[in-house]
Design a protein around this motif. Structure first.
Motif, PDB file in Angstrom:
ATOM      1  N   MET A 241       0.827  -1.205   0.000  1.00 55.82           N
ATOM      2  CA  MET A 241       0.000   0.000   0.000  1.00 55.82           C
ATOM      3  C   MET A 241       0.870   1.267   0.000  1.00 55.82           C
ATOM      4  O   MET A 241       0.547   2.252  -0.666  1.00 55.82           O
ATOM      5  N   GLU A 242       1.966   1.253   0.755  1.00 56.89           N
ATOM      6  CA  GLU A 242       2.847   2.421   0.788  1.00 56.89           C
ATOM      7  C   GLU A 242       3.486   2.669  -0.583  1.00 56.89           C
ATOM      8  O   GLU A 242       3.584   3.819  -1.039  1.00 56.89           O
ATOM      9  N   THR A 243       3.919   1.588  -1.245  1.00 56.48           N
ATOM     10  CA  THR A 243       4.511   1.741  -2.573  1.00 56.48           C
ATOM     11  C   THR A 243       3.480   2.240  -3.581  1.00 56.48           C
ATOM     12  O   THR A 243       3.785   3.099  -4.421  1.00 56.48           O
ATOM     13  N   LEU A 244       2.268   1.727  -3.483  1.00 58.82           N
ATOM     14  CA  LEU A 244       1.217   2.151  -4.401  1.00 58.82           C
ATOM     15  C   LEU A 244       0.864   3.627  -4.201  1.00 58.82           C
ATOM     16  O   LEU A 244       0.652   4.374  -5.173  1.00 58.82           O
ATOM     17  N   LYS A 245       0.808   4.080  -2.960  1.00 64.16           N
ATOM     18  CA  LYS A 245       0.517   5.491  -2.693  1.00 64.16           C
ATOM     19  C   LYS A 245       1.617   6.398  -3.245  1.00 64.16           C
ATOM     20  O   LYS A 245       1.347   7.506  -3.719  1.00 64.16           O
ATOM     21  N   LYS A 246       2.876   5.923  -3.199  1.00 66.85           N
ATOM     22  CA  LYS A 246       3.967   6.696  -3.783  1.00 66.85           C
ATOM     23  C   LYS A 246       3.818   6.776  -5.298  1.00 66.85           C
ATOM     24  O   LYS A 246       4.087   7.829  -5.908  1.00 66.85           O
ATOM     25  N   ILE A 248       1.023   6.767  -6.946  1.00 67.76           N
ATOM     26  CA  ILE A 248      -0.060   7.714  -7.218  1.00 67.76           C
ATOM     27  C   ILE A 248       0.417   9.149  -7.007  1.00 67.76           C
ATOM     28  O   ILE A 248       0.072  10.058  -7.767  1.00 67.76           O
ATOM     29  N   ALA A 249       1.240   9.361  -5.976  1.00 65.84           N
ATOM     30  CA  ALA A 249       1.729  10.711  -5.687  1.00 65.84           C
ATOM     31  C   ALA A 249       2.663  11.229  -6.775  1.00 65.84           C
ATOM     32  O   ALA A 249       2.779  12.442  -6.969  1.00 65.84           O
ATOM     33  N   GLN A 250       3.318  10.335  -7.490  1.00 62.96           N
ATOM     34  CA  GLN A 250       4.247  10.759  -8.539  1.00 62.96           C
ATOM     35  C   GLN A 250       3.546  11.168  -9.829  1.00 62.96           C
ATOM     36  O   GLN A 250       4.176  11.720 -10.720  1.00 62.96           O
ATOM     37  N   LEU A 251       2.246  10.917  -9.927  1.00 63.36           N
ATOM     38  CA  LEU A 251       1.506  11.317 -11.114  1.00 63.36           C
ATOM     39  C   LEU A 251       1.315  12.827 -11.139  1.00 63.36           C
ATOM     40  O   LEU A 251       1.469  13.510 -10.133  1.00 63.36           O
ATOM     41  N   SER A 256      -6.093  12.451 -11.492  1.00 68.26           N
ATOM     42  CA  SER A 256      -6.649  12.091 -10.194  1.00 68.26           C
ATOM     43  C   SER A 256      -6.825  10.581 -10.095  1.00 68.26           C
ATOM     44  O   SER A 256      -7.509   9.966 -10.922  1.00 68.26           O
ATOM     45  N   LYS A 257      -6.187   9.991  -9.104  1.00 65.99           N
ATOM     46  CA  LYS A 257      -6.354   8.572  -8.791  1.00 65.99           C
ATOM     47  C   LYS A 257      -6.470   8.432  -7.283  1.00 65.99           C
ATOM     48  O   LYS A 257      -5.641   8.958  -6.540  1.00 65.99           O
ATOM     49  N   GLU A 258      -7.489   7.713  -6.847  1.00 59.75           N
ATOM     50  CA  GLU A 258      -7.699   7.500  -5.427  1.00 59.75           C
ATOM     51  C   GLU A 258      -8.028   6.032  -5.176  1.00 59.75           C
ATOM     52  O   GLU A 258      -8.656   5.376  -6.020  1.00 59.75           O
ATOM     53  N   ILE A 259      -7.596   5.537  -4.026  1.00 52.67           N
ATOM     54  CA  ILE A 259      -7.899   4.153  -3.654  1.00 52.67           C
ATOM     55  C   ILE A 259      -9.341   4.089  -3.163  1.00 52.67           C
ATOM     56  O   ILE A 259      -9.725   4.779  -2.222  1.00 52.67           O
ATOM     57  N   HIS A 260     -10.135   3.265  -3.824  1.00 53.45           N
ATOM     58  CA  HIS A 260     -11.555   3.149  -3.492  1.00 53.45           C
ATOM     59  C   HIS A 260     -11.831   1.966  -2.563  1.00 53.45           C
ATOM     60  O   HIS A 260     -12.602   2.084  -1.612  1.00 53.45           O
TER      61      HIS A 260
END
Length: 293
Positions: A241-246, A248-251, A256-260
């Protein structure tokens, strides 16, 4: 003798009547007003064309039953009773609120507790160079240039990952391996991070690494074996989850991308939506979720 005119008059009445009877009545078309005539191919002026959705449809998670990690593992293991804990795996599915035509997330990471450690890696580099020696020491099963090219052209692909040193990139492109390795997803490319200068570090990072890629707004990746303890699986889930959030933050800020939703499943079980908690008040002991099924 009667005059001929007296005979012709009755005869003319008979022939006229007979002719009029023999003629069928021609159908008459009713004239319709022009305003009432419509063409079937024409659309009524009042209907409006609906705009196509540019986002993926996601249901409301508030209406769905969600589980803690321990409870989800409890139910999943019930579906996997009698199976080898190493043959079936836990899998995460991350649903995103994302645009359909936007960029997709793709990356590779090494989990704290690797799921698969028997990945076969091929390294394309000069066979007598120091890069080849480092690649073999790091665990590569096939190293070289011409030897690799000949095997691939013969249809022998005995590896799961392929990386290329930058010095051998031009020679690899001339060999024309793209038509064989491309459809298999094994063709080295700078976009995927498989054309490198530090071969040893890349090979070590690939051993036990897992890849994930967004598809139709969902990212899937194995996060553990069924024999893992809840603490081991929790560590892997948090790292993912931490890697995935990083990622998304680099986009870009415009994207806009959010975890649903986060869903945990296994090879033979349905998915269980997670609520973000490790253990609930009525959950079983974590000791009961360790060891054989």
């Amino acid at each position: 003798m009667a005059p001929s005119r007296s005979f012709l008059a009755p005869l003319s009445r008979i022939t006229t009547c007979a002719i009029s009877i023999s003629k069928p009545d021609a159908p008459r078309l009713a004239l319709l007003p022009l305003q009432s005539i419509r063409c079937a191919s024409q659309k009524s002026a009042g209907t409006k064309k609906k705009k196509a959705r540019n986002t993926y449809v996601q249901y409301d998670t508030k209406k769905a039953e969600q589980f803690s990690l321990v409870d989800a593992m409890h139910y999943i293991r019930a579906f996997e009773v009698g199976r080898d804990p190493k043959s079936s795996k836990y899998e995460m599915a991350i649903r995103l609120r994302s645009l359909k035509n936007g960029p997709v997330i793709r990356n590779r990471m090494r989990l704290p507790h690797p799921v698969k450690t028997d990945i076969r890696i091929c390294v394309i580099c000069p066979p007598d160079s120091k890069h080849a020696t480092e690649a073999r020491a790091a665990g590569a099963v096939l190293v070289g240039e011409d030897e690799v090219f000949d095997q691939v052209k013969e249809g022998i692909v005995n590896f799961d990952r392929c990386i290329c040193h930058s010095e051998s990139l031009q020679k690899m492109n001339k060999a024309g391996l793209g038509r064989i390795l491309g459809p298999k997803g094994l063709m080295p490319s700078s976009k995927t991070g498989t054309v490198v200068t530090n071969v040893a570090a890349t090979v070590k990072g690939m051993v036990g690494a897992s890849e994930y890629r967004e598809k139709l707004g969902v990212i899937r990746m194995p996060v553990g074996q069924l024999g893992y303890t809840p603490d081991e699986l929790s560590t892997n889930v948090k790292a993912f989850m931490e890697t995935l959030k990083k990622d998304i933050a680099q986009l870009s800020d415009r994207i806009s991308k959010e975890i649903h939703e986060v869903v945990l499943s296994s090879t033979n079980s349905p998915g269980f939506s997670l609520n973000g908690e490790f253990k609930g008040p009525d959950s079983i002991s974590t000791k009961d979720l360790s060891g054989p099924l």
